[in-house]
Write a protein that holds these residues in place. Sequence first.
Motif, PDB file in Angstrom:
ATOM      1  N   ILE A 139       0.836  -1.195   0.000  1.00 35.91           N
ATOM      2  CA  ILE A 139       0.000   0.000   0.000  1.00 35.91           C
ATOM      3  C   ILE A 139       0.876   1.253   0.000  1.00 35.91           C
ATOM      4  CG2 ILE A 139      -1.626   1.343   1.403  1.00 35.91           C
ATOM      5  CD1 ILE A 139      -2.870  -1.351   2.250  1.00 35.91           C
ATOM      6  N   ASN A 140       1.937   1.228   0.791  1.00 38.33           N
ATOM      7  CA  ASN A 140       2.840   2.368   0.845  1.00 38.33           C
ATOM      8  C   ASN A 140       3.518   2.589  -0.507  1.00 38.33           C
ATOM      9  OD1 ASN A 140       4.100   4.407   2.673  1.00 38.33           O
ATOM     10  ND2 ASN A 140       5.979   3.367   2.044  1.00 38.33           N
ATOM     11  N   ALA A 143       1.070   4.020  -3.048  1.00 41.27           N
ATOM     12  CA  ALA A 143       0.790   5.422  -2.749  1.00 41.27           C
ATOM     13  C   ALA A 143       1.920   6.326  -3.222  1.00 41.27           C
ATOM     14  CB  ALA A 143       0.553   5.606  -1.257  1.00 41.27           C
ATOM     15  N   LYS A 144       3.153   5.826  -3.146  1.00 42.77           N
ATOM     16  CA  LYS A 144       4.306   6.615  -3.593  1.00 42.77           C
ATOM     17  C   LYS A 144       4.414   6.674  -5.111  1.00 42.77           C
ATOM     18  CE  LYS A 144       7.513   4.438  -1.294  1.00 42.77           C
ATOM     19  NZ  LYS A 144       8.866   4.075  -0.795  1.00 42.77           N
ATOM     20  N   ASN A 146       2.015   5.188  -7.969  1.00 43.61           N
ATOM     21  CA  ASN A 146       0.975   4.441  -8.667  1.00 43.61           C
ATOM     22  C   ASN A 146       1.150   4.634 -10.178  1.00 43.61           C
ATOM     23  OD1 ASN A 146      -1.303   6.142 -10.015  1.00 43.61           O
ATOM     24  ND2 ASN A 146      -0.824   7.262  -8.121  1.00 43.61           N
ATOM     25  N   THR A 153      -1.162  10.578  -5.690  1.00 44.22           N
ATOM     26  CA  THR A 153      -1.129   9.966  -4.361  1.00 44.22           C
ATOM     27  C   THR A 153       0.220  10.259  -3.727  1.00 44.22           C
ATOM     28  OG1 THR A 153      -0.326   7.878  -5.280  1.00 44.22           O
ATOM     29  CG2 THR A 153      -2.701   8.092  -4.987  1.00 44.22           C
ATOM     30  N   SER A 154       0.264  10.200  -2.424  1.00 43.84           N
ATOM     31  CA  SER A 154       1.524  10.486  -1.726  1.00 43.84           C
ATOM     32  C   SER A 154       1.537   9.739  -0.403  1.00 43.84           C
ATOM     33  CB  SER A 154       1.674  11.986  -1.482  1.00 43.84           C
ATOM     34  OG  SER A 154       0.618  12.470  -0.666  1.00 43.84           O
ATOM     35  N   THR A 155       2.704   9.728   0.234  1.00 42.87           N
ATOM     36  CA  THR A 155       2.848   9.054   1.519  1.00 42.87           C
ATOM     37  C   THR A 155       3.517   9.976   2.528  1.00 42.87           C
ATOM     38  OG1 THR A 155       5.004   8.165   0.904  1.00 42.87           O
ATOM     39  CG2 THR A 155       3.086   6.800   0.430  1.00 42.87           C
TER      40      THR A 155
END
Length: 546
Positions: A139-140, A143-144, A146, A153-155
């Motif tokens: 998931i991380n 998010a970084k 995609n 998206t970002s983390t």
Amino acid sequence: MKKYRINVQGMTCSGCEEHVATALKNIGAANIETSFHRNEATFELPDDVMIETAQKAINEAKYQSGDAEVIETHDAPVLGDEGDYDFLIIGSGGAAFSAAIQAVEYGAKVAIIERGIVGGTCVNVGCVPSKTLLRAGEINHLAKSNPFLGLATSTGKVDLEKLVEHKNELVASMREQKYEHLIGEYGFELIRGEATFVDEKTIEVSGRLVTAKRFLIATGASPSIPDIQGLRDVDYLTSTSLLELKQLPKTVAVIGSGYIAMELGQLFHNLGSDVTLMQRSPRILKEYDPEISEAVTKALTEQGIHLITGVTYDRIEASGDLKQVHISVDGEKKVIEVEQLLIATGRKPNIEALNLNAANVNIGSKSEIVVDDFLNTSNPRIYAAGDVTMGPQFVYVAAYEGRIAADNAIGGLEKKVNLEAVPGVTFTSPSVATVGLTEEKAKAKGYEVKTSILPLDSVPRALVNRETTGVFKLVADSKSLTVLGVHIVAENAGDVIYAATLAVKFGLTVEDLRDSLAPYLTMAEGLKLAALTINKDVSKLSCCAG
């Protein structure tokens, strides 16, 4: 009344099944099931009818009867009067609990001995904790980075301590539900302490001498540490200790690149560490087909994981808070300097404290307990199952073996272990799944093989996911087109491999796969596409495998 399974050759249709069933019915068999797909018949025989009579009846019906095995009996357990317990099990993982539950159902008096935490490797320090953290890492990572244009998206900073705390809550809950709670549910005893054999029928545990009619050793395995100069003098991580880290390291080096090394290396890469995977052999997954190794190498490299193969380890040193791994690659000296060093070079059986010599139990070259096809050791009282035998190291294999051990030790059956169609999954991204024979192993067994190699960019699901690094490979017998092996690198490969396992187990052919309907835009469709393209160009097929 005993239930048998017998191999039957020569059946080619449902009519053949009826002929075999009629022949068996005429000699008094009951509850008959025949299958030309599986080349077998299962049935029950009265105690006064010999299995040889059934084999003769099948042969007289113009089919060829093969090996037969007892798979169930309605007799009482075959045990004497001696011993404190009917069945004493050392260990409390998947094999142990499966065996205990099965033995209790026979009416046996059962105890499990455990020196540490109940539940074994999988729920405590293996499958469950690693896979929940792997999901967090995925998931991380998505998010970084995609793959979709127009989607931002970002983390933030990863709180590893919180992730580990959440993981531990899940582990505790599953251990209670799936292991500890079952002890009272089924009514077997838990004995705490280290088990040591005193003689062939006696164990000492916590100062107490305990005897039993039958024993099962299911003590599992633990990380094996290689002999590298300086390694014992530095702090290093194993697959167990790494899952308890509270701070995310900036850099991680992994010695080894089997499934544990790749899963945990990618986990920390996805959480934000800079990761280097190192191994001695010239390619990762050296036991797999080259196409699988190449696809995984490409995927890991594309993701930014550093992969070094053909490594010779010269020495390991500490340099302040860092570790330096001195290696040679093609004669060139290199130094890999990292915050954390993970050792993932395989596992070794947990047998040190058992004193197996006293029990007359033989061990093999890898310190594994040697068992026969019935999971019996060199001591007829003692059975062994799971990772301690160094077979396929999967919890579902351990549970399967534990049940068979109980059937044979307590039920008096003669069940053989069949590990010809064991699926294996590596939970990287993309995941790796395999079942059956590789191309090389099929040829070594004397098969003339035909293969289909389907790149993942030919699978519609991968195209819409915009994740096209991977491959499907079918290995089939060139004459009958029976599916011998299936090997996949793709998202959700572990889900797809179950269908492939059924194909291999029950002797399905490439035509069977081609004639089956596969839902469009699923990864499972890749299995049908690979079957379709065994003698066709995939680019000339319609989008929905027409």
